[in-house]
Design an enzyme around this catalytic site. Structure first.
Site, short mmCIF file in Angstrom:
data_model
loop_
_atom_site.label_atom_id
_atom_site.label_comp_id
_atom_site.label_asym_id
_atom_site.label_seq_id
_atom_site.Cartn_x
_atom_site.Cartn_y
_atom_site.Cartn_z
CB CYS A 2 0.82 -4.48 -5.88
SG CYS A 2 -0.31 -3.12 -6.23
CG HIS B 250 0.10 -9.35 -9.42
ND1 HIS B 250 0.18 -8.93 -8.11
CD2 HIS B 250 -0.16 -8.24 -10.15
CE1 HIS B 250 -0.01 -7.62 -8.05
NE2 HIS B 250 -0.23 -7.18 -9.29
CD GLU C 257 0.58 -13.36 -12.67
OE1 GLU C 257 0.98 -14.01 -11.69
OE2 GLU C 257 -0.39 -12.56 -12.61
CE LYS D 91 -3.60 -9.22 -6.18
NZ LYS D 91 -2.63 -10.33 -6.32
CG HIS E 216 -4.62 -5.61 -6.00
ND1 HIS E 216 -3.69 -6.12 -5.12
CD2 HIS E 216 -3.90 -5.04 -7.02
CE1 HIS E 216 -2.48 -5.88 -5.58
NE2 HIS E 216 -2.59 -5.24 -6.74
CG PHE F 250 1.16 0.81 -10.09
CD1 PHE F 250 0.74 -0.18 -10.94
CD2 PHE F 250 0.24 1.76 -9.68
CE1 PHE F 250 -0.58 -0.26 -11.38
CE2 PHE F 250 -1.08 1.71 -10.10
CZ PHE F 250 -1.49 0.70 -10.95
#
Length: 413
Positions: free
Chosen positions: A163, A303, A314, A335, A340, A399
């Site tokens: 991502c 994010h 975050e 998002k 996403h 990831f």
């Protein structure tokens, strides 16, 4: 002295619209792009919805023969790239193709083609596998096709970091121009991963929301009732130029790319470090690279995927880096509306930051109904905020523990 790099063109294909203006209008209005999956029958799956691109016409950008040979992610990439190039006023050609490059990231690449050709192989044998299987599947093909389309013979490659892919792509394009290896870069990302195998895989690892009765309310970053992310499709592409090159041709400058920071969590395959230490490191590096103080940041495009652990980590990272200044900025997640876009998320969200600076409006974080004490910063809940923003940050975490932060600011000659 390091060369300054500016943004001169934007191109978007998103679950909210197939152009920049369509997408931006929906974002500001707080609309969700989520709905029951149409690309295949999702009935057997725990998650039956996603944020698919809608009413996309590949033939508006490529010939019918090409469309059959380009995976959907590459089609999105070409469409967004053409938009960005036209927006930059370069649709008639590039002054120096050898100093024009492309970096387009993708976390997964042509997974629709991969699944389709696996079925062909298993059902009909090796002789029936398409000769175009490999070039359609490999993630770097979007960058290659864009270079062919525009005759760009400069630096060209693909970033693959889950991502964080397209955020890395924009950061690397920034560096390429700063180093003098190119004057113009087409950069960003594309993804088309709403496929049976991907939905099954993400679903079985319990990463996806399962609110099948309320798709539009499913992506709820920072809300205490969040239960996972919503898969999205699309592409976000920008045109970056050295300031000298842009000024020489009289280009309209949308914003300046000021900083790029990256790090690794070195912690877990899918979970962020609980204290967000990798995110902290990336944000601090981006601020240092941009020579910007924390107090100057007015907006962070988080994010913010709507996962229980990710959003909390975050938020903690932002508090650690920004201190008291964290309470004064907007830390929101688009998002909540787009879902996403995986490897394309960073490109889309960097473009959103440039639009926020240019238009003085911060899109909301929708579906925020139940405050979470661990996520207590101002996310522009449910309603857009009209505010001048001179410096913004975009965060992308993938990831594998990949972290990227990008700083974009209002251009001043």
């Amino acid at each position: 002295m390091r060369r300054r790099v500016v943004v001169t063109g934007l191109g978007l294909v998103t679950p909210l619209g197939n152009t920049v203006e369509e997408s931006w209008t929906a974002l500001v209005a707080g609309k969700s792009g989520a709905a029951r999956i149409q690309r295949f029958d999702p009935t057997p799956f725990d998650t039956q919805f996603g944020c698919e691109v809608k009413n996309f016409d590949a033939l508006a950008y490529i010939e019918r023969k090409e469309a059959k040979r380009f995976d959907l992610f590459a089609q999105y990439a070409i469409a967004a790239s053409q938009q960005a190039v036209d927006d930059a006023g370069l649709g008639g050609g590039f002054p120096d193709p050898a100093l024009t490059g492309v970096v387009i990231g993708s976390g997964i690449g042509g997974i629709w083609t991969f699944e389709e050709q696996c079925r062909v192989f298993l059902e009909k044998g090796p002789g029936r596998v398409s000769p175009f299987f490999v070039p359609m599947f490999i993630p770097d093909m979007a960058a290659g096709l864009a270079a062919m389309r525009f005759g760009a013979t400069g630096p060209n490659y693909c970033t693959v970091s889950a991502c964080a892919s397209s955020a890395h792509a924009i950061g690397e394009a920034l560096r390429i121009i700063q180093y003098g290896d190119a004057e113009v870069m087409i950069a960003g990302g594309a993804e088309a991963a709403i496929t049976p195998l991907a939905v099954a895989g993400f679903g079985n690892m319990k990463a996806l929301s399962t609110r099948n009765d309320d798709p539009q309310g499913a992506s709820r970053p920072f809300d205490q009732t969040r239960d996972g992310f919503v898969l999205g499709d699309g592409a976000g592409i920008v045109v970056l130029e050295s300031l000298e090159h842009a000024e020489k041709r009289g280009a309209r400058v949308l914003a300046e790319v000021a900083g790029y920071g990256m790090s690794a969590d070195a912690h877990h395959m899918t979970q962020p470090a609980p204290d967000g230490r990798g995110a902290q490191q990336a944000m601090r590096a981006a601020l240092k690279d941009a020579a910007v103080a924390a107090a100057e940041i007015g907006y962070i495009n988080a994010h913010g995927t709507s996962t229980p652990h990710g959003d909390a980590a975050e938020t903690q990272a932002v508090k650690a880096v920004f201190g008291e200044c964290a309470r004064k900025l907007v830390f929101g997640s688009t998002k909540s509306m787009t879902g996403h876009l995986l490897g394309a998320a960073g490109g889309l969200e960097f473009a959103i930051c440039a639009l926020v600076i240019g238009r003085g409006v911060i899109p909301p974080t929708i579906n925020y109904t139940t405050p979470d004490p661990e996520c207590d910063l101002d996310c522009a809940p449910n309603t857009a905020v009209r505010r001048r923003v001179d410096v913004a940050m975009s965060n992308s975490f993938g990831f594998g523990g990949h972290n990227v932060s990008l700083v974009v600011k209002r251009f001043a000659a």
